[in-house]
Design an enzyme around this catalytic site. Structure first.
Site, PDB file in Angstrom:
ATOM      1  CG  ASN A   7      39.813 -69.018 -67.684  1.00 50.20           C
ATOM      2  OD1 ASN A   7      40.849 -69.456 -67.203  1.00 50.20           O
ATOM      3  ND2 ASN A   7      38.765 -68.692 -66.950  1.00 50.20           N
ATOM      4  NE  ARG A  29      47.747 -77.797 -64.377  1.00 48.78           N
ATOM      5  CZ  ARG A  29      47.962 -77.828 -65.691  1.00 48.78           C
ATOM      6  NH1 ARG A  29      49.121 -77.381 -66.162  1.00 48.78           N
ATOM      7  NH2 ARG A  29      47.064 -78.300 -66.526  1.00 48.78           N
ATOM      8  NE  ARG A  49      46.630 -79.602 -73.201  1.00 49.29           N
ATOM      9  CZ  ARG A  49      46.492 -80.303 -74.324  1.00 49.29           C
ATOM     10  NH1 ARG A  49      47.328 -80.104 -75.331  1.00 49.29           N
ATOM     11  NH2 ARG A  49      45.546 -81.190 -74.450  1.00 49.29           N
ATOM     12  CG  HIS A  57      44.770 -85.214 -63.076  1.00 49.50           C
ATOM     13  ND1 HIS A  57      43.558 -85.070 -62.433  1.00 49.50           N
ATOM     14  CD2 HIS A  57      45.198 -83.961 -63.370  1.00 49.50           C
ATOM     15  CE1 HIS A  57      43.258 -83.789 -62.346  1.00 49.50           C
ATOM     16  NE2 HIS A  57      44.234 -83.089 -62.902  1.00 49.50           N
ATOM     17  CE1 TYR A  87      44.029 -71.920 -59.238  1.00 41.49           C
ATOM     18  CE2 TYR A  87      44.083 -74.239 -59.773  1.00 41.49           C
ATOM     19  CZ  TYR A  87      44.234 -72.927 -60.152  1.00 41.49           C
ATOM     20  OH  TYR A  87      44.598 -72.628 -61.433  1.00 41.49           O
ATOM     21  NE  ARG A 126      36.441 -73.892 -62.187  1.00 39.47           N
ATOM     22  CZ  ARG A 126      37.437 -74.776 -62.206  1.00 39.47           C
ATOM     23  NH1 ARG A 126      37.847 -75.326 -61.102  1.00 39.47           N
ATOM     24  NH2 ARG A 126      38.014 -75.117 -63.340  1.00 39.47           N
ATOM     25  CG  HIS A 181      40.972 -77.379 -58.325  1.00 39.30           C
ATOM     26  ND1 HIS A 181      41.849 -78.353 -57.864  1.00 39.30           N
ATOM     27  CD2 HIS A 181      41.094 -77.386 -59.676  1.00 39.30           C
ATOM     28  CE1 HIS A 181      42.471 -78.898 -58.891  1.00 39.30           C
ATOM     29  NE2 HIS A 181      42.038 -78.340 -59.999  1.00 39.30           N
TER      30      HIS A 181
END
Length: 699
Positions: free
Chosen positions: A47, A387, A417, A447, A480, A576, A604
């Protein structure tokens, strides 16, 4: 609002660091299994790497502009924020080293020993040296630095050993001379191979397990590496660099988007250094040599640390067969009324279903796509991808569909990213198979997580689809928490179709009757939903807002929630990560309570619930309340119309809200205080209880 904003918002960067401190709390928690504590240390490190590559890099760029006095938030300048972030990072780094020492001692009590090259016996030394010759040495990149015209480029995805060789004197000292001849010093750098597991498990001894890090395997064999040099002493200390990860997209119209992104990803490796971490036991002259030759100065974040860096590798620490030192893994549950052994599309035709992964199996999503790939009645599949898993089953299903003559259209986000290279590879693979690709919209990331299936039934078009809060990624679906709606609601799916039309002709802004879509409508629509709760509160009717998301940092949305609080609307927030809102302040946010849950799974899900005078409206979403999600991305929020699913989502939120083990309060102090149980209150661990909740649905 008052013009002095520091009274109203927390800095988003410091709030993010506070989130990562919660991850570090999990590593420190003695109630967390030992090997999972190591995993949390790895997550903390990973992270922090991403934070420095993205957020810190952006602040640093701002600090180096002419307007260095520009105030980012509440009177703080970019230069001051860079300094504050560095100080926080150093404290967290020190704390992580302390925690690692404690964990290693606890592991020793379990007969697991992490040893270095000075602690091995003769048998272990022979094993390590053989491993080095067979596996490590062929993979090593070692560079002698002194005679190079230009210092080599160090990658920020790798760790390195900075090597100092003190050469033997070439001249004998003169008789009666008290001074030694000046000794030559050579410097070298060794890249620690990423193709080899960082942790080498050594042969067991009397039920004792021994592990040595690859770094120390290399240190043990320095004499073998530098055998051609006549040196007196050799030392090797780990260093690690972090670079600015900003992509600079070429404006050349003759190049395809694939070419532009691929070029930008390659150029990222030469990004400006923004953080340099080093073993604080390194010789001062060695440190000075590397800093000066790498062009690192006081404007960068220079952080002293311990013997090992790149601790994100601890996420893959070997389990050694000690499953008693890991969280128990529950098998994913079935969805009531929906079997993986039957035709899913026929079931969805009659009612909506919801997959809440990882509590429920993500296999339903995969099977839905595999069915569509084979179904003769299916004519087209459209999907957005952000992703993807390694060896993605999603991609496999889409290619299978194309081979079966379906028209497959994929919007793949090449600027996801750190997944750019992977997505480029998948894009090229799909192009080869005849899949039509859409590479997004200039200035907007896509997204949203949506899929649309066209099926001909009785000569008419009928649509089926998926709308999710998370990526179509079967790997992350194991850790997740995300919800995915499987639906044949024709009006909702007509809106989904309009979104794909927008990808094709993006100068035309569509109207949506059911979905809330960024960047055109999310901000205004959510403000109207909050305004309705304010109006209801002022007329004395039942009202509340329950929001669950990853981050809350958009000031205008925060102001709107403050307005609702002042009107008497009770607001519960499960955030979160970043939370720039300050809850519990009299006259501003006394009706807002905000918690963060950090536990074995990564929270998530984005879930928005509005009381609506006893008739709640429920939305699942791909968007957080961040400016980028509301104004700079294509995001989709979907209403839940099925009464059973709506209640299920409200109940699951309430289960999370009751958590009193892994829940921390968001507060102005950013101190991560745990929610404290009352005297007679039973232990209630939100993620465990959520699994029980879904388990009870199928009993």
């Amino acid at each position: 609002m008052n013009s002095n904003p520091e009274n109203y918002y927390l800095d988003r960067e410091k709030s993010w660091l506070t989130f990562n401190a919660r991850v570090l709390q999990e590593a420190a928690d003695e109630n967390v299994p030992l090997l999972d504590r190591l995993r949390f240390l790895g997550i903390f490190s990973n992270n922090l790497d991403e934070f420095f590559r993205v957020r810190f890099a952006a602040i640093r760029r701002l600090s180096l502009t002419k307007d260095t006095g520009e105030k980012i938030l509440g009177g703080i300048t970019a230069k001051k924020l860079v300094k504050d972030i560095t100080e926080i990072a150093i404290k967290q780094q020190t704390e992580s080293l302390r925690i690692l020492e404690i964990i290693e001692k606890k592991l020793q009590e379990q007969n697991i020993f992490i040893i270095n090259e000075h602690q091995i016996n003769n048998e272990q030394e022979l094993f390590i040296k053989d491993f080095f010759v067979q596996k490590v040495s062929p993979a090593l990149v070692t560079i002698i630095l002194n005679d190079l015209a230009e210092f080599p480029l160090l990658k920020d995805t790798s760790g390195y050993l900075a090597v100092k060789l003190v050469m033997k004197p070439t001249d004998k000292p003169k008789l009666l001379s008290l001074s030694r001849p000046k000794q030559e010093i050579r410097y070298a750098v060794i890249e620690i191979p990423k193709t080899i597991n960082r942790f080498l498990v050594l042969p067991s001894e009397n039920e004792k397990k021994y592990i040595i890090l690859l770094d120390d395997v290399i240190r043990l064999n320095l004499s073998s590496i530098f055998t051609i040099f006549d040196y007196e002493t050799v030392s090797a200390h780990m260093i690690k660099i972090t670079r600015d990860a900003q992509l600079d997209i070429d404006s050349d119209m003759s190049k395809s988007m694939l070419e532009k992104i691929a070029t930008s990803v390659k150029e990222r490796r030469v990004g400006e250094p923004v953080r340099f971490i080093y073993d604080q036991s390194i010789d001062k002259d060695t440190l000075k040599y590397f800093l000066s030759h790498m062009g690192i100065d006081s404007s960068d974040s220079i952080i002293p640390g311990g013997r090992y860096h790149n601790r994100r590798d601890y996420m893959d620490f070997p389990n050694l067969g000690r499953f008693d030192l890991l969280y128990k893994t529950n098998a994913s549950l079935q969805i009531p009324g929906l079997s993986l052994d039957e035709n899913i599309m026929n079931k969805i035709a009659k009612k909506d279903y919801l997959v809440n992964a990882p509590y429920q199996s993500f296999s339903y999503v995969i099977k839905f796509l595999r069915e569509a790939a084979l179904d003769p009645k299916v004519t087209a599949i459209k999907i957005t991808l952000y992703r993807l898993a390694k060896n993605s089953q999603i991609i496999s299903s889409l290619i299978n569909a194309a081979k079966n003559g379906k028209k497959v259209t994929v919007q793949i986000e090449l600027q996801a990213r750190f997944d750019e290279a992977s997505n480029i590879s998948y894009a090229e693979q799909m192009q080869t198979e005849g899949i039509e690709l859409i590479f997004g919209i200039k200035g907007l990331k896509v997204h949203s997580k949506i899929c649309l299936i066209d099926r001909i039934e009785d000569g008419k078009l009928k649509r089926y689809g998926l709308i999710s809060t998370g990526n179509f990624n079967e790997s992350t679906a194991k850790v997740y928490t995300d919800v995915t709606l499987l639906t044949s609601h024709q009006q909702i799916l007509k809106d989904v179709s309009k979104i794909f039309d927008f990808f094709d002709v993006n100068f035309r802004i569509h109207r949506y009757k059911h979905l809330i879509v960024s960047p055109h409508y999310s901000r205004s629509r959510f403000c109207k939903l909050i305004d309705r709760e304010i109006m209801l509160a002022r007329t004395g009717k039942e009202t509340f807002i329950k929001l669950k998301m990853n981050s809350l940092s958009d000031f205008a949305m925060i102001d709107k929630l403050y307005d609702a609080s002042r009107a008497g609307v009770k607001i519960q927030l499960i955030i979160r990560g970043i939370c720039s809102l300050i809850p519990g302040v009299k006259g501003m946010s006394e009706n807002i309570e905000a918690i963060s849950i950090v536990d074995n799974f990564l929270e998530h899900t984005r879930l928005f619930i509005f009381g609506n005078a006893g008739n709640p409206e429920v939305y699942i979403s791909s968007a957080d309340f961040m400016t980028r999600n509301l104004d700079g991305r294509v995001e989709v929020s979907c209403p839940i119309y099925d009464i059973t699913i709506k209640q299920e989502l409200i109940d699951s939120f309430n289960v999370g809200w009751k958590g009193n083990v892994k829940a921390r309060y968001h507060s102005e102090k950013m101190d991560n205080k745990y929610r404290v149980r009352t005297e007679n209150e039973p232990v209630f661990r939100a993620q465990f209880e959520t699994f029980k909740f879904y388990e009870n649905l199928i009993k």
